[in-house]
Motif scaffolding. Structure first.
Motif, short mmCIF file in Angstrom:
data_model
loop_
_atom_site.label_atom_id
_atom_site.label_comp_id
_atom_site.label_asym_id
_atom_site.label_seq_id
_atom_site.Cartn_x
_atom_site.Cartn_y
_atom_site.Cartn_z
N PHE A 23 -7.88 -2.29 -9.29
CA PHE A 23 -7.85 -0.59 -9.49
C PHE A 23 -7.14 -0.70 -10.85
O PHE A 23 -6.11 -1.12 -11.32
N ALA A 53 -5.75 4.10 -3.56
CA ALA A 53 -6.05 2.77 -3.31
C ALA A 53 -6.10 2.58 -1.77
O ALA A 53 -6.95 2.02 -1.17
N LEU A 57 -9.05 1.49 0.28
CA LEU A 57 -9.35 0.27 1.38
C LEU A 57 -9.77 0.66 2.62
O LEU A 57 -10.46 -0.22 3.27
N ILE A 66 -8.27 -8.45 1.57
CA ILE A 66 -8.67 -8.72 0.11
C ILE A 66 -7.79 -8.56 -0.62
O ILE A 66 -6.69 -7.53 -0.70
N PRO A 67 -7.57 -9.71 -1.51
CA PRO A 67 -6.38 -9.51 -2.41
C PRO A 67 -6.78 -8.43 -3.40
O PRO A 67 -7.94 -8.26 -4.00
N ALA A 68 -5.84 -7.66 -3.96
CA ALA A 68 -5.97 -6.67 -4.85
C ALA A 68 -4.74 -6.42 -5.86
O ALA A 68 -3.70 -7.36 -5.71
N ARG A 69 -5.15 -5.92 -7.02
CA ARG A 69 -3.99 -5.70 -8.00
C ARG A 69 -4.37 -4.43 -8.77
O ARG A 69 -5.30 -3.87 -8.71
N PHE A 70 -3.07 -4.06 -9.54
CA PHE A 70 -3.26 -2.75 -10.21
C PHE A 70 -3.50 -3.17 -11.82
O PHE A 70 -2.47 -3.93 -12.21
N SER A 90 -1.98 -6.71 -13.53
CA SER A 90 -0.94 -6.62 -12.67
C SER A 90 0.29 -5.78 -13.23
O SER A 90 1.40 -6.00 -13.30
N ALA A 93 3.20 -2.80 -9.13
CA ALA A 93 2.85 -3.16 -7.63
C ALA A 93 3.61 -2.12 -6.77
O ALA A 93 4.20 -1.00 -6.95
N LEU A 94 3.41 -2.33 -5.54
CA LEU A 94 4.00 -1.28 -4.54
C LEU A 94 5.56 -1.24 -4.60
O LEU A 94 6.21 -2.23 -4.89
N PRO A 95 6.01 -0.05 -4.66
CA PRO A 95 7.64 0.07 -4.59
C PRO A 95 7.91 -0.40 -3.29
O PRO A 95 7.40 -0.69 -2.35
N ASP A 96 9.50 -0.61 -3.21
CA ASP A 96 10.26 -1.06 -1.99
C ASP A 96 10.04 -0.05 -0.96
O ASP A 96 9.59 -0.45 0.23
N ARG B 26 -2.33 -11.20 1.66
CA ARG B 26 -3.44 -10.69 0.83
C ARG B 26 -3.00 -9.09 0.70
O ARG B 26 -2.05 -8.83 1.44
N GLY B 27 -3.75 -8.57 0.04
CA GLY B 27 -3.49 -6.82 0.12
C GLY B 27 -2.77 -6.36 -1.08
O GLY B 27 -2.87 -7.18 -2.29
N LEU B 28 -2.67 -5.21 -1.13
CA LEU B 28 -1.90 -4.50 -2.43
C LEU B 28 -0.87 -5.32 -2.73
O LEU B 28 -0.01 -5.82 -2.17
N PRO B 29 -0.32 -5.50 -4.09
CA PRO B 29 0.64 -6.30 -4.58
C PRO B 29 1.91 -5.65 -4.16
O PRO B 29 2.21 -4.68 -4.38
N HIS B 30 2.94 -6.43 -3.49
CA HIS B 30 4.11 -6.00 -2.97
C HIS B 30 5.04 -7.13 -2.93
O HIS B 30 4.51 -8.28 -2.46
N VAL B 32 8.91 -8.05 -1.21
CA VAL B 32 9.91 -7.58 -0.71
C VAL B 32 10.75 -8.50 0.00
O VAL B 32 10.34 -9.57 0.67
N ARG B 45 14.13 -11.40 -6.75
CA ARG B 45 12.49 -11.07 -6.66
C ARG B 45 11.90 -11.46 -8.19
O ARG B 45 11.17 -12.03 -8.70
N ASP B 61 -0.31 -12.35 -7.19
CA ASP B 61 -0.11 -10.87 -6.50
C ASP B 61 -0.43 -10.76 -5.07
O ASP B 61 -1.50 -11.48 -4.67
#
Lengths: 99, 510
Positions: A23, A53, A57, A66-70, A90, A93-96, B26-30, B32, B45, B61
């Protein structure tokens, strides 16, 4: 795919790099500007992109696999010249906390 | 893919095993970390990500989840960096390791992938040995400390790639080896600390020798500049050498608070702790939210020196009572109850009056009431636990300018060790090992008094107005003096010397 729009917002470019879904957010600034284009992608802007996003999806099958990145593409506009582009892979990424 | 790495964490001075599970999905980068991590663990991290990328690997990622099990125990500190990074590499299939189960792994990562030393390695090494692990992978600087545990191969690693290559069998690391005898050979402490440096003060040196031989607590009273601190600092040099079990106990505590020097394996010299009088109760006995040992535990098997005793907060002095009595400290917090060992020799120093000079009291420059107020800051129950009171007089000019040197610490230590050996034989099979620890029953057995001694004691009790609590102290100290003289029975002159060590009983509370 250019400019995916959902009720959550829009994503400038959705594309594939190898088998990764990317994305891309495109930000432009004039070369003379003191601010970098990437700095304009704020936390709230990131959140909006992430929500969008998710919506994208959801329209796909097997989306969890599906692997994804921003990524962010910085565009520097220059007078009388072609604009200069820089790609940040990259970028975020997603926040906590859940979005 | 899932990876499971064995690691450990320390609560108090006990280590417990932590399983680091890493799932690279896999999936959106995260990314934790779950399992009750504190801030240092959460920040792991960012260190892990940078270290992986700067070591020439790829940070994948995707949905990366790290779980630290058991999930109900609080995890603190940066020591999970290395296991998390190795787990990530395995989960992202960049590393080919059959099983992580053979090794316990700890280490903090720098952003460039270097492995930094962490605290509390010795308790972890003990736990790893008990749990029969095939080996322990630790930062290179911590390797000697862990290698003290015999029968456990310890592998010191320099950086992330070094650790990864070792685990995948691409490199060999020679297990770190330390020779315990060599560690004990050069344990004289700082060379400049010797009783030969102290001019005069023969009576004080004698009192300190008795205190060291019997494990007695001692207080020195004297004007400023009379050499109280100088004498106190030299007490570790005459105490008996540390034994291996003692050294291990002390090292564990020092390891947990990160007091060990870079690459130091074992604390072989008796610790000398001298906290400032502004210290808080918690600083002295230990505590805080994640309970950590205080000064009394850091002085375990050594000397706790409290200079200017009346200046300490009364509450801080009162909390000393439990460790003085039991040789350990029990701390209860919301997180749980912990016990730290705290068997130390208390050495205190104070001035005879608030102005520092006893002559000021006699000529009326300081009021008697002010002096009384100053002295009464030390409670009876605390003084009760101090066996020997000794007055340190200011040095006379001829002593100061004289060239005569005192006896060396090595000679004094020889006598002290001989005295301790006699005590060890006497208390063989009992739970105590020196005269200061005797209870009323043991005193009766160990210190039989003849008619002459009884008369002297009766006279002393009446004439000097000594209390019942002073009575037991006198007998214990007399026993030590007799041991130093290698006499089986306590004689009148031993008793007489012991009685003069109770001067404060008369002056303050008499």
């Amino acid at each position: 795919m250019r400019n995916y729009v959902s009720r959550w917002g829009e994503i400038d470019i959705v594309c594939r790099h190898a088998n990764t879904l990317v994305f891309v957010e495109v930000k432009a600034r004039s070369e003379a500007s003191w601010e970098k284009p990437a700095e304009a992608v704020t936390k709230s802007k990131q959140r909006r992109i992430i929500r969008t996003a998710y919506a994208y999806l959801q329209e796909l099958e097997d989306s969890a696999e599906i692997p994804a990145r921003f990524d962010v593409v910085e565009v520097y506009l220059q007078e009388n010249q072609a604009p200069r582009c820089e790609l940040i892979t990259s970028a975020f990424a997603l926040p906590d906390e859940r979005v | 893919m899932l990876a499971k790495v064995q690691s450990a964490s320390v609560v108090g001075v006990q280590a417990f095993r932590v399983e680091v599970e890493v799932d690279a999905g896999r999936g959106l980068p995260h990314f934790v970390i779950v399992g009750l991590p504190d801030t240092a663990v959460k920040e792991s991290r960012d260190r892990v990500k940078s270290a992986i990328m700067n070591s020439g690997y790829v940070f994948q990622d995707g949905r990366n989840t790290v779980n630290l099990a058991p999930a109900d125990l609080k995890k603190a500190g940066p020591s999970f960096d290395l296991p998390i990074a190795l787990g990530m590499l395995h989960a992202s299939e960049q590393l080919n390791i059959k099983s992580f189960d053979d090794y316990l792994i700890l280490g903090e990562l720098a952003l460039n992938g270097t492995v930094r030393p962490v605290r509390g390695i010795l308790p972890v090494a003990h736990a790893a040995h008990r749990a029969k692990f095939k080996g322990l992978i630790v930062p290179e600087a911590n390797a000697p400390e862990a290698a003290v545990v015999e029968g456990l191969p310890v592998y010191g690693v320099k950086n992330l790639r070094h650790a990864a290559d070792f685990l995948s069998g691409q490199t060999q690391i020679q297990p770190c080896h330390v020779v315990l005898e060599d560690l004990f050979r050069h344990d004289h402490g700082p060379e400049d600390m010797d009783f030969a440096d102290v001019k005069g003060q023969e009576s004080v040196k004698r009192a300190l020798e008795i205190a060291a031989a019997g494990g007695h607590n001692i207080i020195m009273i004297g004007p400023p500049g009379s050499g109280k601190s100088m004498l106190a600092k030299r007490i570790p040099s005459i105490l008996p050498r540390m034994t291996l079990p003692e050294a291990l106990e002390t090292t564990k505590i020092h390891s947990v608070v990160g007091l060990l020097q870079h690459g130091e394996a074992l604390v072989t010299a008796r610790p000398f702790r001298s906290p400032h009088h502004t210290i808080s109760d918690i600083g002295l006995i230990g505590g805080s939210a994640n309970p950590s040992p205080g000064e009394v535990s850091l002085a375990h098997n050594g000397v706790l020196f409290l200079d200017e005793l009346p200046e300490f907060k009364r509450s801080a002095l009162e909390v000393l009572r439990q460790p003085l009595e039991d040789g350990k400290v029990t701390i209860s917090r919301a997180a749980g109850t912990l016990t730290f060992p705290a068997r130390f020799m208390l050495v205190a120093a104070m001035n005879p009056s608030p102005s520092g000079k006893s002559s000021d009291v006699q000529n009326g420059r300081v009021s008697a009431a002010a002096t009384q107020r100053y002295l009464s800051k030390i409670s009876g129950p605390l003084l009760d636990r101090i066996d020997i009171h000794i007055e340190v007089a200011a040095l006379k000019n001829e002593q100061l300018l004289g060239t005569s040197t005192g006896e060396s610490s090595t000679d004094i230590r020889l006598r002290v060790e001989r005295g301790r050996e006699i005590q060890r034989q006497r208390f063989a099979g009992k739970k105590i090992w020196c005269n200061a620890q005797m209870g009323p029953k043991q005193i009766k057995e160990a210190v039989p008094l003849n008619e002459e001694c009884r008369d002297l004691l009766k006279y002393a009790m009446n004439d000097m107005n000594l209390s019942a609590r002073a009575y037991d102290r006198i007998l214990k100290v007399a026993r030590t003096i007799a041991d130093l003289a290698d006499q089986p029975d306590v004689a009148v002159d031993h008793l007489g010397e012991a009685i003069q060590f109770r001067s404060l009983d008369r002056q303050i509370w008499g």
